[in-house]
Design a protein around this motif. Sequence first.
Motif, short mmCIF file in Angstrom:
data_model
loop_
_atom_site.label_atom_id
_atom_site.label_comp_id
_atom_site.label_asym_id
_atom_site.label_seq_id
_atom_site.Cartn_x
_atom_site.Cartn_y
_atom_site.Cartn_z
N UNK A 25 -2.96 -16.68 6.38
CA UNK A 25 -2.11 -15.69 6.99
C UNK A 25 -2.94 -14.41 6.86
N UNK A 26 -3.29 -13.68 7.68
CA UNK A 26 -3.96 -12.27 7.51
C UNK A 26 -3.22 -11.58 6.75
N UNK A 27 -3.79 -10.58 5.99
CA UNK A 27 -2.85 -9.67 5.07
C UNK A 27 -3.40 -8.23 5.28
N UNK A 28 -2.50 -7.32 5.64
CA UNK A 28 -2.68 -6.20 5.64
C UNK A 28 -2.02 -5.15 4.60
N UNK A 29 -2.67 -4.33 3.80
CA UNK A 29 -2.17 -3.56 3.04
C UNK A 29 -2.21 -1.98 3.40
N UNK A 30 -1.14 -1.34 3.20
CA UNK A 30 -0.92 0.12 3.51
C UNK A 30 -1.11 0.76 2.21
N UNK A 31 -2.37 1.18 1.94
CA UNK A 31 -2.65 1.75 0.38
C UNK A 31 -2.49 3.29 0.70
#
Lengths: 154, 411
Positions: free
Chosen positions: B199-205
């Motif tokens: 599953x693609x994984x996006x992080x708002x950092x």
Amino acid sequence: MNTQLKQLYQEIILDHNRYPRNYGRLENPTHQARGHNPLCGDQIELTLQIRDNVIEDIRFEGKSCSICKASASVMTTVVKGTSLEEAETLFEAFHELLTHEEPTKVSSLAAEWRDKLSVFSTVRLFPVRVKCATLPWHTLHNALKNSTQVASTE
Amino acid sequence: MKDLVQRAERLRADFPLLHQRHPSGSPLIYLDNAATTHKPRAVLQTLERFYTTTNANIHRGLHWLSQEATRLYEEAREVVAQFLQAASPQEIVFVKGTTEGINLIAHGLRQVHFQPGDELLLTAAEHHANIVPWHLIARDIPVRLRPAPLRSDGGLDWEAFQQQITPRTRLIAITAMSNALGTEMPVSAIGALARQRDIPFLVDAAQFAPHKPINVQEWCADFVVFSGHKLYGPTGIGVVYMRHPWGETLPPYQGGGDMIVEVRWDSSTYAKPPQKFEAGTPPIAEAIALAESIRYLTQKVGWDFIQAYEQYLTDYAQARIEEVPGLQLFGTARPKGAIWSFYSEAVHPHDMATFLDQAGIAARAGHHCAQPLMEALQVPATTRASLAFYNLPSEIDSLAQSLHQIVHFFV
């Protein structure tokens, strides 16, 4: 606490905040409206009983800051018993009081009304708080027009 | 501890803005660093130096100045790649900020990834910037957002999070650190789970980046976004990390100059990433200044100091705020960054912010662009004090003193 703050949070505002008048909702309102300031989260709901062009009863409830709550509370005490035209005049005078450098409309109101509304004149010195004080009045304005739109001062 | 505080006092000299006074005459106490941070002199000088010595457009001039500007701009990309521990600078795209970054990714995924009925897994702590771009997708393709709940201490409910993953989950998009609460999410554990299930994984950092070092590979992240201005850099610059080969897979976000190979009247072909995603003249000076803020942060200040000192400040602030009667403190879960949100039944956050402002204290009152989170906490808004390594314990003392006065005044 500095002078400006003392003028903003006058005893009468704190009193209306602690013990809001006409708080709650009417069972069978003829008019009602909701107001919401999305940027700050103030929410208010007005229910009114209007007969023969006169605001016979009014209640407010909601979640809001002390300025908004006190303004709503004072507003209900002022407009209860007035005609719709008088309420509109009061709305305009209040709006001008908070947004104009040299307001003139408030001084031509009856003394009792003038004194009650003038408590909020210092709010003008806190520009980000003006919308807190005017939200109840914008909501009233919408209720009188029987507008279903949620009032907002943003 | 004394050494850390003395170091912070010395570092304050690097930030000209902090030495101003509030119009009331009080010293300015800036506790709104989660909204934006101030800029060290090195960053300001970099901006001025660029415009006085190197200003030119990039990637297109054959002349000396343009080559110099291009060199500095691409060097900035390398600095960012290193900062994130990315495998290659080609995985770094410059954008306006976190919001544009997430919109860019959402725009691309809408075209090549999502199908009707797909689910996106987020946390209950997301900023509107990681909610609304997905709503925009849902207008065209009916996808569903599933927010994983937080525990009452503001940490992620790990059991519930795992249960929210279904065969329809097609993206996990989470904040690494809540902007309203400061609590950290278990990014690496979530990344491992996402990678395992493809599953693609996006992080708002955006909030994490100024407080702790990032390793995008350890996070198993496909996308990471952050903003320059919250990292002691200028506004108008942000970063999207796109793990290879996402840069190849995603379509361009905007069309224009600099992102093409060839343009004809009937069609055009696009450049390779990252240029493919950087249409038009980018914020050149800002990218170069962002690289300087990263150098300042990692080389002059150093992560060891930042982490040790901010941890001390976080604990100190918690102790002082907890002493104020009737204040409810949110986000006590550890690990957490130096952000505290609090609420009093007796004092609305806006009244609180007005009082604090009059004492020279800049704090944020409101929903912090996280309305679903406020709803979950069952408060209309909170007051938030967000700290940086240039804040001092004495400033927290002033905050606590004002809070005592405010609560006393209203109760």
